[in-house]
Design a protein around this motif. Structure first.
Motif, PDB file in Angstrom:
ATOM      1  N   LEU A   1      47.421  80.059  -0.954  1.00  0.00           N
ATOM      2  CA  LEU A   1      48.035  80.532   0.453  1.00  0.00           C
ATOM      3  C   LEU A   1      47.173  81.848   0.582  1.00  0.00           C
ATOM      4  CD1 LEU A   1      51.715  80.329  -0.001  1.00  0.00           C
ATOM      5  CD2 LEU A   1      50.224  79.031   1.338  1.00  0.00           C
ATOM      6  N   PRO A   2      46.707  82.046   2.046  1.00  0.00           N
ATOM      7  CA  PRO A   2      45.906  83.304   2.524  1.00  0.00           C
ATOM      8  C   PRO A   2      46.678  84.467   1.909  1.00  0.00           C
ATOM      9  CG  PRO A   2      46.343  81.501   4.164  1.00  0.00           C
ATOM     10  CD  PRO A   2      47.119  81.168   3.090  1.00  0.00           C
ATOM     11  N   GLY A   3      45.933  85.271   1.334  1.00  0.00           N
ATOM     12  CA  GLY A   3      46.216  86.663   0.677  1.00  0.00           C
ATOM     13  C   GLY A   3      46.788  86.516  -0.617  1.00  0.00           C
ATOM     14  N   SER A   4      46.821  85.389  -1.243  1.00  0.00           N
ATOM     15  CA  SER A   4      47.586  85.329  -2.460  1.00  0.00           C
ATOM     16  C   SER A   4      46.661  85.128  -3.654  1.00  0.00           C
ATOM     17  CB  SER A   4      48.604  84.060  -2.537  1.00  0.00           C
ATOM     18  OG  SER A   4      47.730  82.940  -2.538  1.00  0.00           O
ATOM     19  N   GLU A   5      45.371  85.288  -3.426  1.00  0.00           N
ATOM     20  CA  GLU A   5      44.475  84.923  -4.380  1.00  0.00           C
ATOM     21  C   GLU A   5      44.713  86.081  -5.589  1.00  0.00           C
ATOM     22  OE1 GLU A   5      43.736  85.215  -1.382  1.00  0.00           O
ATOM     23  OE2 GLU A   5      42.775  83.542  -0.695  1.00  0.00           O
ATOM     24  N   ALA A   6      45.077  87.278  -5.109  1.00  0.00           N
ATOM     25  CA  ALA A   6      45.180  88.447  -6.290  1.00  0.00           C
ATOM     26  C   ALA A   6      46.482  88.170  -7.176  1.00  0.00           C
ATOM     27  CB  ALA A   6      45.474  89.664  -5.357  1.00  0.00           C
ATOM     28  N   TYR A   7      47.262  87.364  -6.924  1.00  0.00           N
ATOM     29  CA  TYR A   7      48.140  87.039  -7.859  1.00  0.00           C
ATOM     30  C   TYR A   7      48.605  85.894  -8.267  1.00  0.00           C
ATOM     31  CZ  TYR A   7      50.979  86.560  -3.526  1.00  0.00           C
ATOM     32  OH  TYR A   7      51.445  86.255  -2.100  1.00  0.00           O
ATOM     33  N   VAL A   8      48.043  84.940  -7.689  1.00  0.00           N
ATOM     34  CA  VAL A   8      48.228  83.404  -8.032  1.00  0.00           C
ATOM     35  C   VAL A   8      46.942  82.780  -8.582  1.00  0.00           C
ATOM     36  CG1 VAL A   8      48.520  81.257  -6.865  1.00  0.00           C
ATOM     37  CG2 VAL A   8      49.841  83.165  -5.989  1.00  0.00           C
ATOM     38  N   ALA A   9      47.091  81.932  -9.597  1.00  0.00           N
ATOM     39  CA  ALA A   9      46.201  80.914 -10.313  1.00  0.00           C
ATOM     40  C   ALA A   9      46.272  79.692  -9.548  1.00  0.00           C
ATOM     41  CB  ALA A   9      46.327  81.145 -11.763  1.00  0.00           C
ATOM     42  N   ALA A  10      45.189  79.394  -9.015  1.00  0.00           N
ATOM     43  CA  ALA A  10      44.978  78.221  -8.108  1.00  0.00           C
ATOM     44  C   ALA A  10      44.072  77.178  -8.813  1.00  0.00           C
ATOM     45  CB  ALA A  10      44.633  78.193  -6.743  1.00  0.00           C
ATOM     46  N   LEU A  11      44.496  76.003  -9.166  1.00  0.00           N
ATOM     47  CA  LEU A  11      43.621  74.785  -9.650  1.00  0.00           C
ATOM     48  C   LEU A  11      43.575  73.738  -8.403  1.00  0.00           C
ATOM     49  CD1 LEU A  11      45.128  74.447 -13.208  1.00  0.00           C
ATOM     50  CD2 LEU A  11      43.267  75.630 -12.560  1.00  0.00           C
ATOM     51  N   ALA A  12      42.421  73.910  -7.625  1.00  0.00           N
ATOM     52  CA  ALA A  12      42.484  73.094  -6.499  1.00  0.00           C
ATOM     53  C   ALA A  12      41.562  71.991  -6.683  1.00  0.00           C
ATOM     54  CB  ALA A  12      41.925  74.116  -5.396  1.00  0.00           C
ATOM     55  N   PHE A  13      42.024  70.922  -6.122  1.00  0.00           N
ATOM     56  CA  PHE A  13      41.205  69.659  -6.348  1.00  0.00           C
ATOM     57  C   PHE A  13      39.924  69.457  -5.147  1.00  0.00           C
ATOM     58  CE2 PHE A  13      45.186  67.593  -8.270  1.00  0.00           C
ATOM     59  CZ  PHE A  13      44.610  67.928  -9.630  1.00  0.00           C
ATOM     60  N   ASP A  14      38.876  68.990  -5.673  1.00  0.00           N
ATOM     61  CA  ASP A  14      37.883  68.864  -4.731  1.00  0.00           C
ATOM     62  C   ASP A  14      38.190  67.557  -3.863  1.00  0.00           C
ATOM     63  OD1 ASP A  14      35.537  69.036  -3.136  1.00  0.00           O
ATOM     64  OD2 ASP A  14      34.144  68.498  -4.728  1.00  0.00           O
ATOM     65  N   ASN A  15      39.252  67.637  -2.893  1.00  0.00           N
ATOM     66  CA  ASN A  15      39.689  66.564  -2.118  1.00  0.00           C
ATOM     67  C   ASN A  15      38.551  66.332  -1.016  1.00  0.00           C
ATOM     68  OD1 ASN A  15      42.259  65.614  -3.015  1.00  0.00           O
ATOM     69  ND2 ASN A  15      42.920  67.594  -2.533  1.00  0.00           N
ATOM     70  N   ARG A  16      37.977  67.188  -0.496  1.00  0.00           N
ATOM     71  CA  ARG A  16      36.940  67.086   0.541  1.00  0.00           C
ATOM     72  C   ARG A  16      35.567  66.253  -0.220  1.00  0.00           C
ATOM     73  NH1 ARG A  16      38.084  72.393   2.006  1.00  0.00           N
ATOM     74  NH2 ARG A  16      39.047  72.774   3.994  1.00  0.00           N
ATOM     75  N   GLY A  17      35.329  66.802  -1.329  1.00  0.00           N
ATOM     76  CA  GLY A  17      34.014  66.144  -2.052  1.00  0.00           C
ATOM     77  C   GLY A  17      34.218  64.605  -2.388  1.00  0.00           C
ATOM     78  N   GLY A  18      35.644  64.436  -2.888  1.00  0.00           N
ATOM     79  CA  GLY A  18      35.834  63.265  -3.425  1.00  0.00           C
ATOM     80  C   GLY A  18      35.905  62.304  -2.291  1.00  0.00           C
ATOM     81  N   GLY A  19      36.589  62.736  -1.243  1.00  0.00           N
ATOM     82  CA  GLY A  19      36.687  61.773   0.077  1.00  0.00           C
ATOM     83  C   GLY A  19      34.884  61.409   0.607  1.00  0.00           C
ATOM     84  N   ARG A  20      34.333  62.596   0.421  1.00  0.00           N
ATOM     85  CA  ARG A  20      32.970  62.398   0.977  1.00  0.00           C
ATOM     86  C   ARG A  20      32.222  61.303   0.047  1.00  0.00           C
ATOM     87  NH1 ARG A  20      28.817  66.267   3.936  1.00  0.00           N
ATOM     88  NH2 ARG A  20      26.918  65.034   3.929  1.00  0.00           N
ATOM     89  N   ARG A  21      32.138  61.512  -1.226  1.00  0.00           N
ATOM     90  CA  ARG A  21      31.618  60.534  -2.151  1.00  0.00           C
ATOM     91  C   ARG A  21      32.114  59.230  -2.047  1.00  0.00           C
ATOM     92  NH1 ARG A  21      31.215  65.297  -4.846  1.00  0.00           N
ATOM     93  NH2 ARG A  21      33.424  65.140  -6.087  1.00  0.00           N
ATOM     94  N   LEU A  22      33.508  58.954  -1.832  1.00  0.00           N
ATOM     95  CA  LEU A  22      34.226  57.768  -1.667  1.00  0.00           C
ATOM     96  C   LEU A  22      33.343  57.049  -0.550  1.00  0.00           C
ATOM     97  CD1 LEU A  22      36.139  55.685  -2.692  1.00  0.00           C
ATOM     98  CD2 LEU A  22      37.762  56.734  -1.342  1.00  0.00           C
ATOM     99  N   THR A  23      33.243  57.471   0.813  1.00  0.00           N
ATOM    100  CA  THR A  23      32.838  56.655   1.998  1.00  0.00           C
ATOM    101  C   THR A  23      31.434  56.818   1.914  1.00  0.00           C
ATOM    102  OG1 THR A  23      34.628  57.943   3.285  1.00  0.00           O
ATOM    103  CG2 THR A  23      32.713  57.145   4.653  1.00  0.00           C
TER     104      THR A  23
END
Length: 354
Positions: free
Chosen positions: A166-188
């Protein structure tokens, strides 16, 4: 002045006894009443400011894992892997025992998501793992930002698995974000390289980060290939469910009978798309290609085997579990992007000629 049980009761417009029943969970209470009481507890910071304030910074042996739908393999795989890591940490509990990982099934409801977080806050959970895409509604984002900050203040670790921070939460949250954009692009890009130009897209629910990112990747690949067309007309949104894929594919065929490929928001939706095409007497991939996303276990056993994008769900869940237990150092800046791999299989082929 400390907040009392009576203050919570007054805010929720119920009796103190009802508040006690909700908080202790020892007597059935109507769902609407329960939600109202928990909202009042949250609004008044009852746990933080009440009699238990001396314990506010202490954490229990409880870890909450929030999922949209535990019956969906996408969530079940991540939750199972995280739970294994959390429960398998010998000696990690306060009394030398293991942590207790509890699966909280929200059903995709933003209200239930906040309710579970309130309950976990009250139990002084050691950690919370939130899986899957996030709702992009501004009011919910604001409420979540506030809630996660409160949890962190009481000593709870927050780990996001498969969703951006979430915006502003980077300081206290560990986030493992999937590369959904990259995956969607490679598929198409894969479909475009095969020669497809008329491609329908069955997207997930609107206002979900996963939906938007995968669709953005799809459209970026089309734009790079100079395929303009009416992309809004060839994009339909719906739940991440087989029925959604079935109905949307029939509608796409109606809108453009010359479609040569259908991209589905996930593998379950893709199965529905395949069923719709077969019911229309169309062969896959001879008449029309189909692709999914996630590489769920059944994808390779579909007939034909499904072209999809592999997300390392189990590995991500394991890592989230280790982060929740403090057994792994958080990624730089709190965010790690997990790559997506194209899995080209038999459900996609060059478009038919003529």
């Amino acid at each position: 002045m400390s907040v009392t049980l009576a203050d919570v009761a007054a805010r929720a417009r119920v009796s103190p006894a009802t508040v006690s029943r909700v908080l202790n969970g020892n007597y059935p209470v109507a769902a609407s009443t329960r939600e109202r009481v928990l909202r009042a507890v949250d609004d008044l910071d009852y746990v933080l400011n009440g009699p238990a304030s001396s314990l506010a910074a202490a954490t229990s042996d409880l870890v909450g894992i929030l999922v949209n739908d535990i019956a969906d393999p996408f969530f079940g795989i991540m939750a199972g892997a995280a739970q294994t890591e959390i429960g398998g940490q010998e000696g990690s509990g306060r009394a030398g025992g293991e942590k207790l990982a509890v699966i909280c099934n929200t059903g995709g409801s933003p209200e239930r998501e906040l309710t579970y977080l309130t309950l976990l806050q009250r139990q002084r959970a050691a950690a919370v793992v939130l899986t899957g895409g996030a709702l992009e509604d501004p009011d919910h984002v604001a409420a979540m930002t506030t809630k996660l900050a409160k949890l962190v203040d009481t000593g709870t670790r927050i780990v996001l698995c498969g969703r951006p921070p979430l915006p502003g939460s980077e300081a206290y949250v560990a986030a493992l974000a999937f590369d959904n954009r990259g995956g969607g692009r490679r598929l198409t890009e894969h479909l475009v390289a095969l020669g497809h130009r008329r491609i329908g897209y069955v997207a997930g629910p609107t206002e979900r980060t996963t939906t938007r990112h995968r669709l953005e990747g799809h459209r970026a690949a089309l734009a790079a290939a100079g395929i303009d067309g009416d992309q809004d007309r060839l994009t339909l949104h719906g739940p991440y469910a087989r029925r959604s894929g079935y109905d949307a594919t029939l509608e796409l065929l109606y809108r453009d009978p010359g479609l040569t490929a259908v991209v589905a928001a996930n593998d379950t939706v893709a199965l529905g798309a395949c069923a719709a095409l077969r019911d229309q007497g169309l062969r896959i991939p001879e008449d029309i290609s189909v692709a999914g996303f996630d590489d769920l276990p059944f994808s390779i056993d579909a007939a034909p085997a499904l072209t999809t994008v592999r997300l390392p769900l189990y590995e991500a869940g394991e890592r989230a579990g280790r982060l929740a237990m403090g057994k792994e150092t958080p990624p730089p800046g709190g965010i790690a992007t997990i790559g997506a791999e194209l899995m080209a299989r038999a459900s996609t082929a060059p478009p038919r000629k003529g």
